[in-house]
Scaffold this active site. Structure first.
Site, PDB file in Angstrom:
ATOM      1  N   LYS A  76      62.728  44.535 125.102  1.00  0.00           N
ATOM      2  CA  LYS A  76      61.416  44.789 125.707  1.00  0.00           C
ATOM      3  C   LYS A  76      61.642  45.243 127.145  1.00  0.00           C
ATOM      4  O   LYS A  76      62.548  44.758 127.823  1.00  0.00           O
ATOM      5  CB  LYS A  76      60.590  43.496 125.711  1.00  0.00           C
ATOM      6  CG  LYS A  76      59.113  43.726 125.675  1.00  0.00           C
ATOM      7  CD  LYS A  76      58.651  44.006 124.253  1.00  0.00           C
ATOM      8  CE  LYS A  76      57.171  44.309 124.196  1.00  0.00           C
ATOM      9  NZ  LYS A  76      56.709  44.511 122.823  1.00  0.00           N
ATOM     10  N   GLY A 177      39.015  39.610 120.279  1.00  0.00           N
ATOM     11  CA  GLY A 177      39.601  40.844 120.781  1.00  0.00           C
ATOM     12  C   GLY A 177      39.336  41.989 119.826  1.00  0.00           C
ATOM     13  O   GLY A 177      39.762  41.975 118.675  1.00  0.00           O
TER      14      GLY A 177
HETATM   15  P1  NAI Z   1      43.996  46.320 123.175  1.00  0.00           P
HETATM   16  O1  NAI Z   1      44.346  46.251 124.622  1.00  0.00           O
HETATM   17  O2  NAI Z   1      43.576  47.610 122.564  1.00  0.00           O
HETATM   18  O3  NAI Z   1      42.840  45.256 122.851  1.00  0.00           O
HETATM   19  C1  NAI Z   1      42.801  43.967 123.356  1.00  0.00           C
HETATM   20  C2  NAI Z   1      41.319  43.555 123.406  1.00  0.00           C
HETATM   21  O4  NAI Z   1      41.239  42.169 123.719  1.00  0.00           O
HETATM   22  C3  NAI Z   1      40.522  44.304 124.446  1.00  0.00           C
HETATM   23  O5  NAI Z   1      39.344  44.824 123.862  1.00  0.00           O
HETATM   24  C4  NAI Z   1      40.189  43.225 125.478  1.00  0.00           C
HETATM   25  O6  NAI Z   1      38.932  43.429 126.134  1.00  0.00           O
HETATM   26  C5  NAI Z   1      40.163  42.004 124.611  1.00  0.00           C
HETATM   27  N1  NAI Z   1      40.328  40.733 125.329  1.00  0.00           N
HETATM   28  C6  NAI Z   1      41.155  40.450 126.357  1.00  0.00           C
HETATM   29  N2  NAI Z   1      41.015  39.162 126.719  1.00  0.00           N
HETATM   30  C7  NAI Z   1      40.104  38.612 125.891  1.00  0.00           C
HETATM   31  C8  NAI Z   1      39.532  37.323 125.742  1.00  0.00           C
HETATM   32  N3  NAI Z   1      39.890  36.306 126.546  1.00  0.00           N
HETATM   33  N4  NAI Z   1      38.600  37.112 124.790  1.00  0.00           N
HETATM   34  C9  NAI Z   1      38.222  38.122 123.972  1.00  0.00           C
HETATM   35  N5  NAI Z   1      38.736  39.380 124.063  1.00  0.00           N
HETATM   36  C10 NAI Z   1      39.651  39.617 125.006  1.00  0.00           C
HETATM   37  O7  NAI Z   1      45.275  45.708 122.409  1.00  0.00           O
HETATM   38  P2  NAI Z   1      45.694  45.937 120.898  1.00  0.00           P
HETATM   39  O8  NAI Z   1      46.622  47.086 120.787  1.00  0.00           O
HETATM   40  O9  NAI Z   1      44.495  45.861 120.042  1.00  0.00           O
HETATM   41  O10 NAI Z   1      46.597  44.641 120.653  1.00  0.00           O
HETATM   42  C11 NAI Z   1      46.009  43.363 120.503  1.00  0.00           C
HETATM   43  C12 NAI Z   1      47.093  42.301 120.475  1.00  0.00           C
HETATM   44  O11 NAI Z   1      47.976  42.575 119.368  1.00  0.00           O
HETATM   45  C13 NAI Z   1      47.976  42.284 121.718  1.00  0.00           C
HETATM   46  O12 NAI Z   1      48.369  40.954 121.984  1.00  0.00           O
HETATM   47  C14 NAI Z   1      49.210  43.078 121.297  1.00  0.00           C
HETATM   48  O13 NAI Z   1      50.373  42.672 121.999  1.00  0.00           O
HETATM   49  C15 NAI Z   1      49.316  42.710 119.834  1.00  0.00           C
HETATM   50  N6  NAI Z   1      49.981  43.708 119.026  1.00  0.00           N
HETATM   51  C16 NAI Z   1      49.502  44.988 118.998  1.00  0.00           C
HETATM   52  C17 NAI Z   1      50.147  45.938 118.222  1.00  0.00           C
HETATM   53  C18 NAI Z   1      49.611  47.336 118.118  1.00  0.00           C
HETATM   54  O14 NAI Z   1      50.037  48.051 117.200  1.00  0.00           O
HETATM   55  N7  NAI Z   1      48.712  47.771 118.979  1.00  0.00           N
HETATM   56  C19 NAI Z   1      51.356  45.618 117.447  1.00  0.00           C
HETATM   57  C20 NAI Z   1      51.708  44.205 117.465  1.00  0.00           C
HETATM   58  C21 NAI Z   1      51.053  43.315 118.262  1.00  0.00           C
END
Ligand code: NAI
Length: 342
Positions: A76, A177
């Site tokens: 990472k 989220g």
């Molecule tokens: P993203 O940044 O697109 O979405 C995250 C969402 O969570 C945002 O809409 C944000 O406003 C919301 N959020 C933040 N704090 C919050 C809270 N306290 N309560 C409710 N909502 C909250 O991220 P993405 O890509 O959707 O990823 C989500 C999670 O999955 C992350 O932890 C990421 O590391 C993990 N992940 C993502 C992958 C991917 O392909 N994008 C792959 C593997 C893991």
């Protein structure tokens, strides 16, 4: 800072004062292949916090690739966001030059706080980068869709374990989220007949989920305690901790966020309290599977086929947990460690 307390093969501190780059690359383990794992860019309260984040995420990537049967190790990169940094392209060119010196031991990609355009900048300096324009993962958010699909399959396998049937019809799923993955997950769940309860810090995302899927909105601080079948953390890591465990209103925790357990012991506590935990790195492997299939020359159909194995992998983890009388999180770690030893 005791740098030796963490587990890693190699920890690199990168600096380029001319552009204000401060970054860390953690290479956790390369036994199965080059270290694969995205680059995160965010503000850290301290260097210690950045090191701990990089190392812990890198270990998660090693375990994720191992249990998913991928010929890659775990790594990472984290870039420390700082005031007065040069324009983004200069930061990522500088990062790319550093990655090139590793000659393929580490391959980067996008993660929280970075985007396809950033990887395009890195690509100008090194071939050891994924998620660039035109890549499989970048096309139509395919990576996020496959991550969501894997989580969806993991939710079904978890329901089967708890209720004896993997039907999602009328099951209440609370999604925390609604970003790239959370939104796509809602789409899969809605199609399968779930009752959706959702929360996000961004009210527009909540409204969209309510409009598109008939989801019931909750305040971000309330979603954890929502009585439901499945709580699906798709926002932040560390969400399963001393403050939250006693508040959970679900039978199952199964979501996309990385490093959901604040500490290893929280996996044991969940198990003792009778809540089934689907280990994060087992069910959120869809993204890394897409990246790895592409690196090996495969296409979208092959990636999807491989993601479908997440169901079997998770079921296998649950069986190990039963047979050994241990928690699913301990069973997943054991599975990964056996694969890494052989
Ligand atoms: P993203 O940044 O697109 O979405 C995250 C969402 O969570 C945002 O809409 C944000 O406003 C919301 N959020 C933040 N704090 C919050 C809270 N306290 N309560 C409710 N909502 C909250 O991220 P993405 O890509 O959707 O990823 C989500 C999670 O999955 C992350 O932890 C990421 O590391 C993990 N992940 C993502 C992958 C991917 O392909 N994008 C792959 C593997 C893991």
């Amino acid at each position: 800072m005791d740098l030796w307390q963490h587990q890693y093969e190699q920890l690199l501190f990168l600096q380029d004062r001319s552009v204000g780059l401060k970054a860390i690359i953690a290479i956790h383990n390369t036994k199965l292949g080059p270290a694969l794992g995205g680059c995160r860019m965010r503000h850290y309260a301290s260097d210690e916090e950045a090191v701990a984040d990089a190392v812990r995420l890198a270990q998660g990537m090693t375990y994720k690739s191992a249990v998913s049967g991928l010929p890659y190790g775990g790594g990472k990169a984290v870039i420390l966001s700082m005031p007065g940094q040069s324009p983004r392209e200069q930061i990522f060119w500088a990062l790319g030059r550093h990655i090139q010196t590793l000659q393929g031991r580490y391959i980067t990609g996008i993660d929280l706080g970075t985007a396809v355009t950033d990887m395009d900048w890195v690509r100008l300096e090194t071939p050891y980068v994924t998620d660039t324009t035109g890549s499989l993962g970048a096309a139509g958010d395919f990576t996020a869709r496959m991550t969501a699909y894997g989580v969806f399959l993991g939710i079904r396998a978890s329901l089967k374990r708890v209720y004896g049937s993997d039907s999602i019809q009328n099951k209440a799923v609370a999604v925390q989220g609604l970003g790239k993955v959370g939104y796509q997950l809602c789409r899969y769940l809605k199609r399968a007949g779930a009752r959706l309860i959702v929360a996000d810090m961004d009210p527009l995302r909540v409204k969209k989920a309510a409009d598109d899927f008939g989801a019931s909105p909750r305040r971000p601080q309330d979603i954890l305690a929502e009585p439901c079948d499945v709580f699906s953390p798709c926002a932040l890591g560390g969400i399963l901790n001393d403050f939250t465990l006693g508040r959970l209103g679900c039978r199952i925790v199964a979501g996309a966020a990385n490093n959901q357990l604040a500490e290893v012991r929280h996996g044991e506590e969940l198990h003792r309290s009778g809540i089934l935990y689907a280990p994060d790195y087992v069910i959120n492997a869809g993204g890394i599977i897409v990246t790895s299939v592409e690196l090996l020359g495969g296409d979208a159909a092959l990636a999807r086929q491989h993601v479908e194995k997440i169901n079997d992998t998770l079921t296998h983890v649950f069986r190990i947990a039963d047979a050994e009388g241990i928690s699913p999180s301990a069973a997943a770690d054991r599975l990964a460690e056996v694969i890494l030893k052989n």
